[in-house]
Structures are given as structure tokens and as C-alpha cells.
Design a protein around this motif. Structure first.
Motif, short mmCIF file in Angstrom:
data_model
loop_
_atom_site.label_atom_id
_atom_site.label_comp_id
_atom_site.label_asym_id
_atom_site.label_seq_id
_atom_site.Cartn_x
_atom_site.Cartn_y
_atom_site.Cartn_z
N ASP A 233 0.88 -1.14 -0.20
CA ASP A 233 -0.12 0.00 0.04
C ASP A 233 0.75 1.22 0.15
O ASP A 233 0.47 2.16 -0.82
CB ASP A 233 -1.03 0.09 1.18
CG ASP A 233 -2.03 -0.89 1.08
OD1 ASP A 233 -2.16 -1.46 0.12
OD2 ASP A 233 -2.84 -1.13 2.06
N VAL A 234 1.90 1.33 0.87
CA VAL A 234 2.48 2.46 1.06
C VAL A 234 4.06 2.38 0.67
O VAL A 234 4.46 3.58 0.76
CB VAL A 234 2.40 3.12 2.28
CG1 VAL A 234 0.96 3.47 2.62
CG2 VAL A 234 2.85 2.16 3.48
N SER A 235 4.57 1.33 0.58
CA SER A 235 6.24 1.32 0.35
C SER A 235 6.79 2.15 -0.68
O SER A 235 7.75 2.33 -1.03
CB SER A 235 6.65 -0.06 0.24
OG SER A 235 6.00 -0.79 -0.93
N ASP A 236 5.88 2.25 -2.01
CA ASP A 236 6.08 2.91 -3.08
C ASP A 236 6.75 4.19 -2.57
O ASP A 236 7.80 4.61 -3.38
CB ASP A 236 5.03 3.23 -3.99
CG ASP A 236 4.16 1.98 -4.36
OD1 ASP A 236 5.02 1.08 -4.28
OD2 ASP A 236 3.12 1.87 -4.68
N ARG A 237 6.04 5.03 -1.72
CA ARG A 237 6.46 6.33 -1.27
C ARG A 237 8.03 6.28 -0.70
O ARG A 237 8.80 7.00 -1.07
CB ARG A 237 5.59 7.06 -0.30
CG ARG A 237 4.40 7.50 -0.97
CD ARG A 237 3.25 6.50 -1.27
NE ARG A 237 2.20 6.69 -0.85
CZ ARG A 237 0.92 5.82 -0.81
NH1 ARG A 237 1.30 4.73 -1.31
NH2 ARG A 237 -0.08 6.29 -0.53
N LEU A 238 8.28 5.21 0.01
CA LEU A 238 9.70 5.20 0.56
C LEU A 238 10.66 4.76 -0.76
O LEU A 238 11.75 5.16 -0.37
CB LEU A 238 9.55 4.09 1.71
CG LEU A 238 8.66 4.22 3.06
CD1 LEU A 238 8.93 3.24 3.99
CD2 LEU A 238 9.22 5.67 3.46
#
Length: 476
Positions: A233-238
Motif C-alpha cells: 500500500d505505501v512502500s512505493d513512497r519510501l
């Protein structure tokens, strides 16, 4: 069962989603006061907090669920010991959280670094364990109304504060952090009485270490599974942050992925309602009959998900134009279509997940979700430098599809499978719908109205056929 599931999901979802709908409707109010930098900072900080949040409970919810189902007369004694351990573990957890945020907060927000850290660490240490126990107790007892009330009150408060801090006080990304902190305090206030005075779930700090070790042997293997939620869900931003993608581009991706996460949050109401029901069916029904019941519910949910996401994706361009009063942010709608369609994986994944949880085969879960999450990160590291942020949307879709359908190939699942769930058909239909909608999303209004009617009619026909098949089975 289906009627009960949908009614519980409606209670969970309606109260929780009314504030989220209000949040979507608030976008025209707040987006003129936000920039891609605001979305980028919020996205990166949220990604770090979400990543570490996975290990805060150490996966012990699996032990708590099984204790409630299998030992209904003494589950509180187990829960109280786990509660005591949570509090001690939080000391270590929050030290790590503070250090990671100190190093990971983007340079664009460095002047607010310590304030952001305090707003994240204080709730994690003092509030989250009470909120976790209160919400989990009501869900496992299949009492959706208290959870719905909490979701509605906290959600409405948070949305109102977002408007106040961002649109009125012009605080940018800090408005989200202030609102989240106050919302956490409100949620704690709602749960503190039922958890400690009604249910007497006071923590036992002098817990039995040998029993805790036994619990951790079951729970720890599930951490990679829960970590997958972050990785998907959110690792893309990291990854984008590590690759030094400009914060403005991260913000553009963040607004697109938020629409997928809106639907994911809404669909979580179904998971909340279905999970305890699936567990009870496995515990009280013969294997073949239980799988037959679960397949009928799963097919119904899968059809509902596909119809809903297809219609939303088809009109995503118009939705962005209506809600996002920012010409730069409006350009993210094609990414939102891809990400949103990926969240059709949930009903099929729930089939495998619930059975492995009931059988306490949590060591198998990493082969599904963790592999998908790690694959998502690796693909992003390889493809984002070549194709930009667009690659992240496609890798997210592929990884979500793997999460939803790879479990049907597990030997441990196939050995206990008596009913065919037709995962290949469902996967092919999801991919076909994505491709079709992605390439017609820019067509004219009249054409899209006609396609919408076709999708709705097809959905109605499918639901009628499912119910008709149910009637035939019941009469035999």
C-alpha cells in the motif's frame, strides 16, 4: 449468513465511510491550499509510520482470535497477559519509531521534525494498545455497532479538523498530523471505559514468559504477512524517497494512490465482518459444507467489488475534475485507475487467509503476501528509474493480484480444498476489466454512460445467477 455479513459490513462501513465520504467531498475545499510537496511529505511520513506499525502488535491478534474462538471462558486471561507485554514492548518500539522518523522526514519538513515525531510517538506509546484491544474485542464478538460509532465520531472529527487546519489556518501538511493526533486521543477516550471497566482487560505485567513464547511462535510468522500491507500500500513512497524522486512527483503519486486506499479502507469493513464469520463456520460446520457456504459469499463479494471498482475507474477522470481543484494534481487520475482496480484481490485472498488462520498455519502466509510485497519493492527499485512513477502503479496492481490468487497454489491450502473457487477466471476477468477501462477512460460522457449500464446489468445478472444456484443447492 450472507445477509448477516452484509448487514455487519454495512454497519462497519456506513458509519466509517460517511466521514471518509465527507473527506472526499472536502477535497475541493482543502486541495487549493495544498501542493504536491504537502502530499509528498505526508506520504513519506505515513509510509514510515505504517511500516513500523506492522510490528507494534507482533502479530498477536492471531493468538487473540484463536483464544476467543477456542477458549471462550478464559480468553480474557490470555488477552490481559498479552496486553501487559504490549506495554513493555512499546518502549522499544517507540524508541525505534522516533529514530526512524528523525532520519526519514524529508528535508522540506525539517523545521517541523520534532513536532511531527511527538505527534506520532505519543499516541503509539500511550493510546494505541487500548484502541487496538477495544476495536478487536468488538469485532471478534461480532458487535459492529460500537466500532461503527467510534469510526464515525473519530472520522467526522478528523475531517472537520483537516478543513480547519489546512483551509482555515493554512498549515499545509502539518494539518494532517494535528488532526490525526487529536483523532487518536478521541478514539482512546471512546475505548478506555469499555476496555478497562466493562471488560476488565487490565494488563498483567507479571505475565508467564513460557506462555508468551508459545504465543509468539504462532504470531511472529504472521508478521511478514501483515508487513505486506505496508509493502503493497505505501512502500512505493519510501522507494521513491530512496531513489531521490522529487517530493513533488511523490505527492502526485500519493494523491492517485489515496483513491485506491479510500476503497481499500471501505472494503476493510467487509473483511472485518467476514473474518470472524469464516472462523466460526470452520469451527462449527463440516468441511465440505463450510467451503460451500464460503464460496457463495466470496463470489457475491467478488462480483460486488468488480462492479464497484469498474464504475469508479471508468469515471475517475470526471471524479478528479470534480473533487481536485488543482490542475497539477488532476493529472494523476490514470494512476488512480490502475491502483484502484488492484484492490479487487481482497475477497479471494480472504478465502485462503481465513483458512490458514483457523488451522494456525501462519508460517505459510509469508509465501503469499510477503513475497508479493517484497516483489513490489524490487520491481519498483528496478522500474521507477526507467519509467517513472507510472511504473509504481502497475507493479502495485501486479503485486496485489499475486496476493489475491497465489494462495490457491499453496500445498497446505490445496490439501484441504474440497470446493473449486475458480481463481483463474476471477483473475482473468479483473485484468480484462482493467485493460478495457484504462483505454476508454478518456472517451465521451455518452459512451461511458452506456458502458456503465452494461456493467450494472452484467452485475445484476451475476447476482441473480448466484442466488438461483443457492436455491437449487438448498432444495436438494
Amino acid at each position: 449468513m450472507l445477509r448477516k455479513l452484509l448487514s455487519h459490513a454495512a454497519i462497519y462501513g456506513l458509519a466509517a465511510q460517511i466521514p471518509r465520504i465527507a473527506g472526499v467531498l472536502a477535497l475541493p475545499i482543502i486541495t487549493p491550499h495544498l501542493t504536491t510537496t504537502d502530499y509528498g511529505v505526508a506520504g513519506v511520513v505515513t509510509a514510515y509510520v505504517t511500516a513500523l506499525g506492522v510490528v507494534q502488535s507482533l502479530g498477536l491478534s492471531v493468538v487473540m482470535a484463536n483464544a476467543y474462538v477456542k477458549h471462550p471462558t478464559r480468553y480474557k486471561w490470555v488477552w490481559r497477559q498479552l496486553h501487559g507485554f504490549f506495554i513493555l514492548w512499546s518502549v522499544v518500539y517507540n524508541a525505534v519509531l522516533a529514530a526512524v522518523l528523525f532520519l526519514g522526514i524529508p528535508a522540506e519538513a525539517v523545521e517541523d521534525r520534532w513536532e511531527i515525531i511527538i505527534l506520532q510517538v505519543v499516541p503509539a506509546f500511550f493510546l494505541n494498545h487500548t484502541i487496538f484491544f477495544g476495536g478487536f474485542l468488538y469485532r471478534i464478538q461480532q458487535r459492529p455497532f460500537p466500532v461503527a460509532v467510534q469510526s464515525f465520531v473519530v472520522g467526522a472529527l478528523t475531517i472537520g479538523l483537516n478543513i480547519y487546519f489546512i483551509a482555515c489556518l493554512q498549515l499545509g501538511y502539518m494539518g494532517w498530523f494535528y488532526s490525526g493526533f487529536i483523532g487518536g486521543c478521541a478514539s482512546f477516550t471512546i475505548y478506555v471505559y469499555p476496555v478497562y471497566w466493562q471488560e476488565k482487560l487490565w494488563p498483567i505485567l507479571n505475565f508467564k514468559w513460557y506462555r508468551l513464547k508459545s504465543s509468539l511462535r504462532v504470531s511472529l510468522p504472521s508478521i511478514p504477512h501483515h508487513l505486506s500491507v505496508f509493502l503493497l500500500d505505501v512502500s512505493d513512497r519510501l522507494v521513491m524517497d530512496v531513489l531521490r524522486v522529487p517530493v513533488q512527483r511523490i505527492g502526485l503519486y500519493n494523491i492517485a494512490s489515496s483513491f485506491g486506499l479510500y476503497f481499500s479502507a471501505a472494503s476493510y469493513a467487509v473483511v472485518q465482518a467476514a473474518s470472524p464469520m469464516y472462523m466460526q463456520i470452520y469451527a462449527s460446520t463440516a468441511a465440505y459444507d463450510s467451503q460451500l457456504k464460503i464460496r457463495r459469499v466470496t463470489f457475491t463479494l467478488q462480483g460486488l467489488f468488480l462492479v464497484t471498482t469498474s464504475l469508479l475507474s471508468l469515471w475517475m477522470k470526471e471524479i478528479f475534475q470534480l473533487l481536485i481543484k488543482n490542475d497539477v494534481l488532476q493529472q494523476a487520475y490514470p494512476l488512480a485507475i490502475i491502483i484502484l482496480m488492484g484492490y479487487n484481490y481482497k475477497p479471494m485472498h480472504l478465502v485462503v487467509e481465513s483458512r490458514l488462520f483457523y488451522q494456525e498455519r501462519t508460517e505459510q502466509l509469508w509465501k503469499i503476501s510477503f513475497v508479493a510485497g517484497v516483489g513490489n519493492v524490487i520491481l519498483n527499485l528496478l522500474l521507477i528509474p526507467l519509467f517513472g512513477i507510472e511504473a509504481a502503479a502497475f507493479t502495485t496492481f501486479v503485486s496485489l493480484m499475486y496476493t489475491g490468487y497465489s494462495g490457491f497454489l499453496l500445498k497446505s491450502f490445496k490439501q484441504s480444498q474440497l470446493i473449486n473457487f475458480y481463481p483463474v477466471v476471477s483473475l482473468a476477468l479483473t485484468v480484462a476489466l482493467l485493460l478495457g477501462i484504462y483505454f476508454i477512460a478518456d472517451r465521451g460522457i455518452l459512451f461511458k454512460v452506456m458502458i456503465s449500464i452494461v456493467v450494472l446489468v452484467a452485475g445484476v445478472i451475476f447476482f441473480v445467477l448466484i442466488n438461483k444456484k443457492r436455491c437449487k443447492v438448498n432444495t436438494q
